[in-house]
Design a protein around this motif. Sequence first.
Motif, short mmCIF file in Angstrom:
data_model
loop_
_atom_site.label_atom_id
_atom_site.label_comp_id
_atom_site.label_asym_id
_atom_site.label_seq_id
_atom_site.Cartn_x
_atom_site.Cartn_y
_atom_site.Cartn_z
N VAL A 87 0.83 -1.20 0.00
CA VAL A 87 0.00 0.00 0.00
C VAL A 87 0.87 1.26 0.00
CG1 VAL A 87 -1.72 1.30 1.31
CG2 VAL A 87 -1.92 -1.17 1.12
N SER A 88 1.95 1.25 0.75
CA SER A 88 2.82 2.43 0.79
C SER A 88 3.48 2.68 -0.56
CB SER A 88 3.88 2.29 1.89
OG SER A 88 4.69 1.17 1.65
N GLN A 89 3.87 1.62 -1.27
CA GLN A 89 4.45 1.78 -2.60
C GLN A 89 3.41 2.36 -3.57
OE1 GLN A 89 5.60 -2.28 -3.21
NE2 GLN A 89 7.78 -1.88 -2.80
N LEU A 90 2.20 1.84 -3.47
CA LEU A 90 1.13 2.36 -4.34
C LEU A 90 0.85 3.83 -4.04
CD1 LEU A 90 -1.34 -0.65 -4.23
CD2 LEU A 90 0.08 0.05 -6.15
N LYS A 91 0.83 4.18 -2.76
CA LYS A 91 0.57 5.58 -2.37
C LYS A 91 1.65 6.51 -2.94
CE LYS A 91 -0.03 8.49 1.67
NZ LYS A 91 0.01 8.58 3.12
N LYS A 92 2.89 6.11 -2.83
CA LYS A 92 3.99 6.94 -3.35
C LYS A 92 3.86 7.12 -4.86
CE LYS A 92 7.30 5.69 0.22
NZ LYS A 92 8.46 4.86 0.56
N GLU A 93 3.53 6.04 -5.55
CA GLU A 93 3.40 6.11 -7.00
C GLU A 93 2.22 6.97 -7.41
OE1 GLU A 93 4.42 5.77 -10.84
OE2 GLU A 93 5.63 5.07 -9.15
N LEU A 94 1.11 6.85 -6.70
CA LEU A 94 -0.09 7.64 -7.04
C LEU A 94 0.11 9.14 -6.80
CD1 LEU A 94 -2.94 5.33 -5.70
CD2 LEU A 94 -2.41 5.84 -8.09
N GLN A 95 0.98 9.50 -5.87
CA GLN A 95 1.25 10.91 -5.60
C GLN A 95 1.95 11.58 -6.78
OE1 GLN A 95 3.42 10.66 -1.92
NE2 GLN A 95 1.57 10.97 -0.69
N HIS A 96 2.59 10.80 -7.62
CA HIS A 96 3.32 11.35 -8.76
C HIS A 96 2.47 11.45 -10.02
CE1 HIS A 96 6.98 11.20 -6.45
NE2 HIS A 96 6.82 9.90 -6.23
N ARG A 97 1.24 10.99 -9.97
CA ARG A 97 0.35 11.01 -11.15
C ARG A 97 -0.52 12.26 -11.13
NH1 ARG A 97 0.43 5.81 -13.85
NH2 ARG A 97 2.23 4.83 -12.90
N ASP A 98 -0.90 12.74 -12.33
CA ASP A 98 -1.80 13.89 -12.39
C ASP A 98 -3.26 13.41 -12.29
OD1 ASP A 98 -2.09 12.74 -14.85
OD2 ASP A 98 -2.01 14.62 -15.99
N THR A 99 -4.18 14.36 -12.18
CA THR A 99 -5.58 14.01 -11.91
C THR A 99 -6.22 13.22 -13.04
OG1 THR A 99 -6.25 16.18 -12.75
CG2 THR A 99 -6.00 15.96 -10.38
N ASP A 100 -5.87 13.51 -14.29
CA ASP A 100 -6.45 12.75 -15.40
C ASP A 100 -6.03 11.28 -15.34
OD1 ASP A 100 -7.79 14.90 -16.44
OD2 ASP A 100 -6.17 15.47 -17.81
N GLU A 101 -4.76 11.05 -15.04
CA GLU A 101 -4.29 9.67 -14.93
C GLU A 101 -4.97 8.94 -13.78
OE1 GLU A 101 0.13 8.71 -15.99
OE2 GLU A 101 0.07 10.70 -15.07
N LEU A 102 -5.14 9.66 -12.65
CA LEU A 102 -5.81 9.05 -11.49
C LEU A 102 -7.25 8.70 -11.82
CD1 LEU A 102 -4.48 11.22 -8.51
CD2 LEU A 102 -3.93 8.84 -9.05
N LEU A 103 -7.92 9.58 -12.55
CA LEU A 103 -9.30 9.31 -12.96
C LEU A 103 -9.37 8.06 -13.83
CD1 LEU A 103 -12.27 10.21 -13.12
CD2 LEU A 103 -11.64 11.58 -15.10
N GLN A 104 -8.47 7.95 -14.79
CA GLN A 104 -8.45 6.78 -15.66
C GLN A 104 -8.15 5.50 -14.88
OE1 GLN A 104 -9.52 6.71 -18.76
NE2 GLN A 104 -9.95 8.89 -18.49
N LEU A 105 -7.22 5.59 -13.92
CA LEU A 105 -6.90 4.42 -13.10
C LEU A 105 -8.11 3.97 -12.27
CD1 LEU A 105 -3.31 5.32 -11.85
CD2 LEU A 105 -3.94 3.45 -13.39
N CYS A 106 -8.83 4.93 -11.68
CA CYS A 106 -10.02 4.60 -10.87
C CYS A 106 -11.09 3.95 -11.74
CB CYS A 106 -10.58 5.85 -10.20
SG CYS A 106 -9.62 6.38 -8.78
N LEU A 107 -11.33 4.50 -12.91
CA LEU A 107 -12.35 3.93 -13.79
C LEU A 107 -11.96 2.53 -14.26
CD1 LEU A 107 -13.35 7.07 -15.89
CD2 LEU A 107 -14.66 5.95 -14.09
N ARG A 108 -10.69 2.34 -14.54
CA ARG A 108 -10.24 1.01 -14.97
C ARG A 108 -10.37 0.01 -13.83
NH1 ARG A 108 -4.46 -0.72 -17.46
NH2 ARG A 108 -5.11 -2.81 -18.05
N LEU A 109 -10.05 0.45 -12.63
CA LEU A 109 -10.19 -0.41 -11.45
C LEU A 109 -11.65 -0.78 -11.21
CD1 LEU A 109 -8.54 -1.61 -9.10
CD2 LEU A 109 -9.03 0.47 -7.82
#
Length: 158
Positions: free
Chosen positions: A6-28
Amino acid sequence: MKAATVSQLKKELQHRDTDELLQLCLRLARFKKENKELLTYLLFESDSEEGYIETVKAEIDEQFELINTNSYFYIKKSVRKILRTLKKYIRYSGNKETEVALLLYFCERLKNFNPSIKRNTTLMNLYDRQLVFIAKKITLLHEDLQYDYGLLLEELKL
């Protein structure tokens, strides 16, 4: 493939912009029904915990109405399924008060179920385990809530 922590995922997600995060959430959300349900709770129902509790109670009522009462075997299977679903909804919320309220409601419905659960040892054991679990959870709540829920719990004891 080994999953990241979870900590590795959190660190990686902090480096992504909002559009990428939105796409990741929708894909999930596309992959599992539980992911979609959790996302629905977080986006639409987390604001109103009381409304969420009422929605889950209505679903519990529906599931209790659908139980096949021809045999205790079918009743046990259905009750376990209802409890599994309820625990999933409790996990989504993460709120101790919601957990206690929903489990108390489940036990109330189970106690008043017809045919009586008193005639089946397995159902009685399941019911008693839930009461013990609720008692433990009540001790973690605020004093006023402990008293209110404690009274409800005493009414449910057979």
